[in-house]
Scaffold this motif. Structure first.
Motif, short mmCIF file in Angstrom:
data_model
loop_
_atom_site.label_atom_id
_atom_site.label_comp_id
_atom_site.label_asym_id
_atom_site.label_seq_id
_atom_site.Cartn_x
_atom_site.Cartn_y
_atom_site.Cartn_z
N LYS A 217 12.09 2.14 11.07
CA LYS A 217 11.54 2.84 12.22
C LYS A 217 10.47 3.86 11.85
CE LYS A 217 15.69 2.33 14.96
NZ LYS A 217 16.80 1.85 14.24
N ARG A 218 10.50 4.35 10.65
CA ARG A 218 9.51 5.34 10.21
C ARG A 218 8.37 4.64 9.47
NH1 ARG A 218 11.44 10.62 10.35
NH2 ARG A 218 13.68 10.81 10.74
N PRO A 219 7.20 5.28 9.44
CA PRO A 219 6.11 4.67 8.67
C PRO A 219 6.44 4.64 7.18
CG PRO A 219 5.45 6.81 9.57
CD PRO A 219 6.82 6.52 10.10
N LEU A 220 5.96 3.63 6.51
CA LEU A 220 6.15 3.48 5.06
C LEU A 220 4.86 3.88 4.36
CD1 LEU A 220 7.62 2.50 2.50
CD2 LEU A 220 6.82 0.18 3.06
N ILE A 221 5.01 4.68 3.32
CA ILE A 221 3.87 5.12 2.52
C ILE A 221 4.10 4.74 1.06
CG2 ILE A 221 2.62 7.12 1.63
CD1 ILE A 221 2.99 8.42 4.33
N LEU A 222 3.10 4.14 0.46
CA LEU A 222 3.10 3.86 -0.97
C LEU A 222 2.41 5.03 -1.66
CD1 LEU A 222 3.45 2.07 -3.50
CD2 LEU A 222 1.28 0.97 -2.88
N ALA A 223 3.15 5.74 -2.51
CA ALA A 223 2.62 6.92 -3.20
C ALA A 223 1.97 6.51 -4.51
CB ALA A 223 3.75 7.93 -3.45
N SER A 224 0.99 5.62 -4.41
CA SER A 224 0.34 5.09 -5.61
C SER A 224 -1.04 4.55 -5.25
CB SER A 224 1.19 3.95 -6.18
OG SER A 224 0.53 3.30 -7.25
N ALA A 225 -1.97 4.76 -6.15
CA ALA A 225 -3.31 4.19 -5.97
C ALA A 225 -3.43 2.82 -6.63
CB ALA A 225 -4.35 5.14 -6.56
N SER A 226 -2.33 2.30 -7.18
CA SER A 226 -2.36 1.03 -7.90
C SER A 226 -2.69 -0.13 -6.97
CB SER A 226 -1.00 0.77 -8.56
OG SER A 226 -0.90 -0.57 -8.97
N PRO A 227 -3.80 -0.82 -7.23
CA PRO A 227 -4.11 -1.98 -6.40
C PRO A 227 -3.07 -3.09 -6.56
CG PRO A 227 -5.71 -1.76 -8.19
CD PRO A 227 -4.82 -0.56 -8.23
N ARG A 228 -2.42 -3.17 -7.72
CA ARG A 228 -1.41 -4.19 -7.94
C ARG A 228 -0.18 -3.93 -7.07
NH1 ARG A 228 -4.54 -2.63 -11.47
NH2 ARG A 228 -3.33 -0.82 -11.99
N ARG A 229 0.26 -2.69 -6.99
CA ARG A 229 1.42 -2.38 -6.13
C ARG A 229 1.08 -2.64 -4.67
NH1 ARG A 229 2.24 2.41 -9.88
NH2 ARG A 229 3.71 1.51 -11.38
N LYS A 230 -0.13 -2.28 -4.28
CA LYS A 230 -0.57 -2.52 -2.90
C LYS A 230 -0.54 -4.02 -2.59
CE LYS A 230 -4.58 -1.67 0.10
NZ LYS A 230 -5.09 -3.00 0.38
N GLU A 231 -1.08 -4.83 -3.49
CA GLU A 231 -1.09 -6.29 -3.29
C GLU A 231 0.32 -6.85 -3.20
OE1 GLU A 231 -3.32 -7.82 -6.59
OE2 GLU A 231 -5.20 -6.91 -5.90
N LEU B 25 3.11 -5.31 -2.18
CA LEU B 25 3.71 -4.95 -0.89
C LEU B 25 3.09 -5.76 0.25
CD1 LEU B 25 4.15 -1.07 -1.09
CD2 LEU B 25 5.91 -2.85 -1.26
N GLU B 26 1.79 -6.04 0.15
CA GLU B 26 1.15 -6.89 1.16
C GLU B 26 1.73 -8.30 1.12
OE1 GLU B 26 -2.94 -6.35 0.02
OE2 GLU B 26 -3.20 -4.63 1.39
N LEU B 27 2.00 -8.82 -0.08
CA LEU B 27 2.62 -10.15 -0.21
C LEU B 27 3.98 -10.20 0.47
CD1 LEU B 27 1.92 -11.19 -3.92
CD2 LEU B 27 1.09 -12.33 -1.86
N ALA B 28 4.69 -9.07 0.44
CA ALA B 28 6.01 -9.01 1.06
C ALA B 28 5.92 -8.86 2.58
CB ALA B 28 6.80 -7.85 0.47
N GLY B 29 4.71 -8.69 3.10
CA GLY B 29 4.52 -8.57 4.54
C GLY B 29 4.90 -7.22 5.10
N LEU B 30 4.97 -6.20 4.24
CA LEU B 30 5.34 -4.87 4.71
C LEU B 30 4.13 -4.15 5.30
CD1 LEU B 30 7.64 -3.80 1.75
CD2 LEU B 30 8.34 -4.45 4.05
N ASP B 31 4.39 -3.38 6.34
CA ASP B 31 3.36 -2.56 6.97
C ASP B 31 3.44 -1.17 6.33
OD1 ASP B 31 1.36 -1.71 8.72
OD2 ASP B 31 2.83 -1.14 10.26
N PHE B 32 2.39 -0.74 5.67
CA PHE B 32 2.43 0.52 4.95
C PHE B 32 1.04 1.12 4.84
CE2 PHE B 32 1.41 -2.70 1.92
CZ PHE B 32 0.56 -2.12 1.01
N LYS B 33 1.03 2.36 4.43
CA LYS B 33 -0.21 3.09 4.19
C LYS B 33 -0.18 3.59 2.75
CE LYS B 33 -1.75 7.42 5.85
NZ LYS B 33 -1.77 8.42 6.91
N VAL B 34 -1.33 3.68 2.11
CA VAL B 34 -1.42 4.19 0.74
C VAL B 34 -1.83 5.66 0.78
CG1 VAL B 34 -2.67 4.02 -1.45
CG2 VAL B 34 -2.01 1.93 -0.22
N VAL B 35 -1.01 6.50 0.14
CA VAL B 35 -1.32 7.92 -0.02
C VAL B 35 -1.04 8.24 -1.49
CG1 VAL B 35 -0.81 10.30 0.66
CG2 VAL B 35 -0.68 8.45 2.37
N PRO B 36 -2.06 8.21 -2.35
CA PRO B 36 -1.82 8.46 -3.77
C PRO B 36 -1.25 9.85 -4.03
CG PRO B 36 -3.98 7.50 -3.43
CD PRO B 36 -3.45 7.89 -2.07
#
Length: 187
Positions: free
Chosen positions: A2-16, A18-29
């Motif tokens: 129910k809450r927004p998900l934030i990835l606390a990382s600037a890693s493009p690999r981690r972002k990719e 999470l995108e593969l998993a279909g998760l909706d998130f925002k990146v905030v390093p």
């Protein structure tokens, strides 16, 4: 979730991943300072500690979100290899990995408002072929290893050095995806 998900990382690999998993998130390093490992810390303890430092710092700026922090290290025996400081350090690290098995350890911390932090680590054994000094230098000259723990990217040009992976491939890339997705399916 129910809450927004934030990835606390600037890693493009981690972002990719999470995108593969279909998760909706925002990146905030994270802007947290990253201390060097203490001699008494295991690679697992250090990786989890760093993941928590990053997640807590971002959670302080985004208090209504679920924050995912992660940190990966390469461990040769009990020696922790982070990102190389320069090209010579990258060549040195590749020399340490040459012809042997090491562990890639990713620490994960999920900070959720109103819940206890969820922290864990995942370790994967990676075996490397013998890497000649010339091959190590040529790889380092590509620039690819300079922002990678242990000075290599399994999903990149260093794939030709890897002879065996025992455990999570996505962990070696930078995030143990199955374990992370499992946590998010519980909340």
């Amino acid at each position: 979730m129910k809450r927004p998900l934030i990835l606390a990382s600037a890693s493009p690999r981690r972002k990719e991943l999470l995108e593969l998993a279909g998760l909706d998130f925002k990146v905030v390093p994270s802007h947290a300072l990253e201390p060097l490992p203490d001699d008494s810390e295991s690679p697992e303890e250090y990786a989890v500690s760093m993941a928590r430092i990053k997640a807590v710092e971002v959670a302080g700026r985004c208090p209504d979100a679920v924050v995912l922090g992660a940190d990966s290290v390469v461990a040769v025996d009990m020696d922790i290899l982070g990102k190389p400081v320069d090209e010579a350090d990258a060549v040195r690290m590749l020399g340490m990995l040459s012809g042997r098995t090491h562990r890639v350890v990713t620490g994960v911390c999920v900070v959720m408002p109103g819940h206890e932090d969820r922290m864990f680590s995942v370790s994967t054994d990676v075996t490397m072929a013998d890497i000649s000094p010339e091959a190590a230098r040529a790889y380092v000259e590509t620039g690819e290893p300079m922002d990678k723990a242990g000075a290599y990217a399994v999903q990149g040009r260093a794939a030709c050095f890897v002879t065996r992976i025992n455990g999570s491939y996505t962990n070696v890339v930078g995030l143990p995806l199955a374990e992370v997705v499992s946590i998010f399916s519980e909340i």
